[in-house]
Scaffold this active site. Structure first.
Site, PDB file in Angstrom:
ATOM      1  N   SER A  92       0.821  -1.204   0.000  1.00 34.75           N
ATOM      2  CA  SER A  92       0.000   0.000   0.000  1.00 34.75           C
ATOM      3  C   SER A  92       0.861   1.263   0.000  1.00 34.75           C
ATOM      4  CB  SER A  92      -0.955  -0.043   1.203  1.00 34.75           C
ATOM      5  OG  SER A  92      -1.894   0.985   1.157  1.00 34.75           O
TER       6      SER A  92
ATOM      7  N   ASP B 129      -2.525   6.191  -3.376  1.00 37.80           N
ATOM      8  CA  ASP B 129      -1.380   5.553  -2.736  1.00 37.80           C
ATOM      9  C   ASP B 129      -0.869   4.433  -3.644  1.00 37.80           C
ATOM     10  OD1 ASP B 129      -3.649   4.019  -2.340  1.00 37.80           O
ATOM     11  OD2 ASP B 129      -3.012   3.249  -0.402  1.00 37.80           O
TER      12      ASP B 129
ATOM     13  N   ASP C  55      -1.195   1.248  -3.923  1.00 44.89           N
ATOM     14  CA  ASP C  55      -2.099   0.236  -4.488  1.00 44.89           C
ATOM     15  C   ASP C  55      -3.453   0.813  -4.857  1.00 44.89           C
ATOM     16  OD1 ASP C  55      -3.060   0.561  -1.880  1.00 44.89           O
ATOM     17  OD2 ASP C  55      -3.599  -1.559  -1.674  1.00 44.89           O
TER      18      ASP C  55
ATOM     19  N   ASP D  68      -6.037   2.100  -3.357  1.00 44.46           N
ATOM     20  CA  ASP D  68      -7.317   1.954  -2.662  1.00 44.46           C
ATOM     21  C   ASP D  68      -7.659   3.227  -1.884  1.00 44.46           C
ATOM     22  OD1 ASP D  68      -5.483   1.669  -0.597  1.00 44.46           O
ATOM     23  OD2 ASP D  68      -6.296  -0.211   0.167  1.00 44.46           O
TER      24      ASP D  68
END
Length: 442
Positions: free
Chosen positions: A101, A238, A240, A242
């Site tokens: 992340s 960010d 990833d 999400d």
């Protein structure tokens, strides 16, 4: 040994704590736990963000799954919400996203989704943890899992998020910071397909530069790019993707709470907001609660972590929830936070109303929020100590309706977190420090 799963999967320093050997074992344990009995072999979707160690860990996870008799559908570098979506769309038994992340590049992680792309509950995580390292007979011959690449994975995900777009973005100019991460390809494409003029920054991942002074945890370059390019707004993801945070045309930050306020009011007007209820964590700013009260919207609170937001949404069948950090969940379209979907809906509201983001976000006034972390030897005992509870009540009485106190043990460390909100930052600081002194003295 501590619990294997944290608030969002298994994380650690790649090739030190999170090794290829361990990734094989986690994948095998996930397969043993989540692969449903079927006449045909079970399947799993595997994706990753572009950090260099993801190549190694992807190979290990794929090998672990195939060795457990699971057919693997590789989707390549895609956001976490894309892997969650494809797990459901491709009728897989489980999905695996290899990402840490917003963490720095040397870290990595393994996020596991159940069938339908849903996050695991504590029970499923515990069963996977118990199965890590288990020995036993492995499939042989034709029963070994096969591996193939889903060539149209990105296009499937882009078509999915496009279906959630409620208003064309024609006329909007947006700068998108892709964090040199998993959104670098699909985020600019999604926003351009919806009609926006897109300037992408930090969209050239090389495996080493993910989250490096960019993305949702480093907003300085995005703020500058929005102002310098006279854009209507900026969006930051960010590693990833999400998460989504925003920057208004003047360069001011619009955080997850403010984004939720904009979306909640829009969805209440359109009738999409189930029971006129928003789900947020206890860390959301009091200003969000006050803004929602003025709009006739109920805020239901959960523990910190998007998994708890998801649980709160499911319990009531609600349609919007999220966190201050920018994890926004729209259960009608996604089983997890989706930064690109959030960006589309936020820009759609700007385009639909013709109102600048700064004005839409002004429905919420953010109160000063001071957080002090106090290191202790027994966080649960200290947080429940009579002296601490008495001190909290005294501060609450002093603040009345103009502020808020939140005191809670950390979920991962021997810390007690003291948070105070007040209309004045100096008052919030004074009261937080006074409470912290009481906690430290217990």
């Amino acid at each position: 040994m501590g619990r294997l799963f944290g608030t969002d999967g298994v994380r650690g320093l790649a090739n030190a704590e999170l090794t290829a050997e361990f990734a094989v074992q986690v994948a095998q344990a996930a397969a043993a736990t989540l692969a449903r009995p079927a006449a045909e072999k079970p399947t799993a979707v595997v994706g990753r963000d572009p950090r260099a160690s993801g190549e190694m860990l992807e190979a290990a996870v794929v090998a672990g799954l195939a060795s457990a008799g699971v057919d693997v559908l590789r989707v390549g570098v895609l956001p976490t919400p894309a892997v969650a979506y494809l797990t459901g769309a491709l009728d897989a038994c489980l999905g695996v996203m290899i990402s840490a992340s917003h963490n720095p590049m040397p870290d990595n992680g393994i996020k596991i989704f159940a069938a339908g792309g849903r996050k695991l509950g504590d029970d499923a995580e515990d069963r996977i943890e118990a199965a890590v390292g288990a020995t036993g007979a492995r499939p042989t011959g034709a029963s070994i899992g096969r591996i193939r690449t889903v060539d149209d994975a990105a296009e499937r995900y882009l078509a999915h998020v496009a279906s959630a777009q409620v208003h064309p973005l024609t006329g909007l100019k947006v700068v998108v910071d892709c964090a040199n991460g998993a959104a670098s390809d699909v985020a600019p494409r999604a926003y351009a397909a919806a009609g926006a003029e897109v300037l992408a920054i930090h969209a050239d991942p090389d495996g080493l530069n993910i989250n490096d002074d960019c993305g949702s945890t480093h907003l300085e370059s995005l703020r500058k790019a929005v102002v310098d390019n006279d854009a209507d707004l900026g969006l930051a993801h960010d590693g990833d993707a999400d998460r989504c945070l925003a920057i208004d045309a003047g360069g001011s930050v619009v955080d997850g709470d403010a984004i939720m306020s904009v979306l909640a009011i829009a969805m209440a007007e359109s009738g999409e907001l189930v029971d006129r209820t928003l789900v947020a964590t206890v860390m959301s700013n009091l200003g969000l609660h006050l803004a929602m009260r003025d709009a006739g919207i109920t805020v239901r609170t959960t523990a910190v972590g998007d998994r708890y937001v998801l649980e709160g949404l499911a319990e009531g069948g609600f349609s919007l929830g999220g966190e201050q950090s920018g994890h926004i969940v729209l259960p009608g379209f996604a089983t997890t936070g989706d930064g690109i979907l959030t960006g589309l809906r936020l820009m759609g509201r700007v385009a639909e109303t013709g109102t600048p983001l700064a004005e839409l976000a002004s429905a919420m006034t953010t109160l000063p929020q001071i957080l002090v972390n106090v290191r202790v030897t027994d966080k649960a005992a200290v947080a429940a100590a009579p002296a601490v509870l008495d001190a909290v009540r005294a501060v609450e009485d002093e603040l009345g309706d103009s502020g808020r106190v939140l005191l809670r043990p950390s979920g991962t460390e021997q810390l007690v977190r003291v948070m105070v909100e007040a209309s004045d930052v100096a008052e919030a600081r004074r009261l937080a420090d006074e409470l912290a002194e009481v906690v430290a003295a217990v």
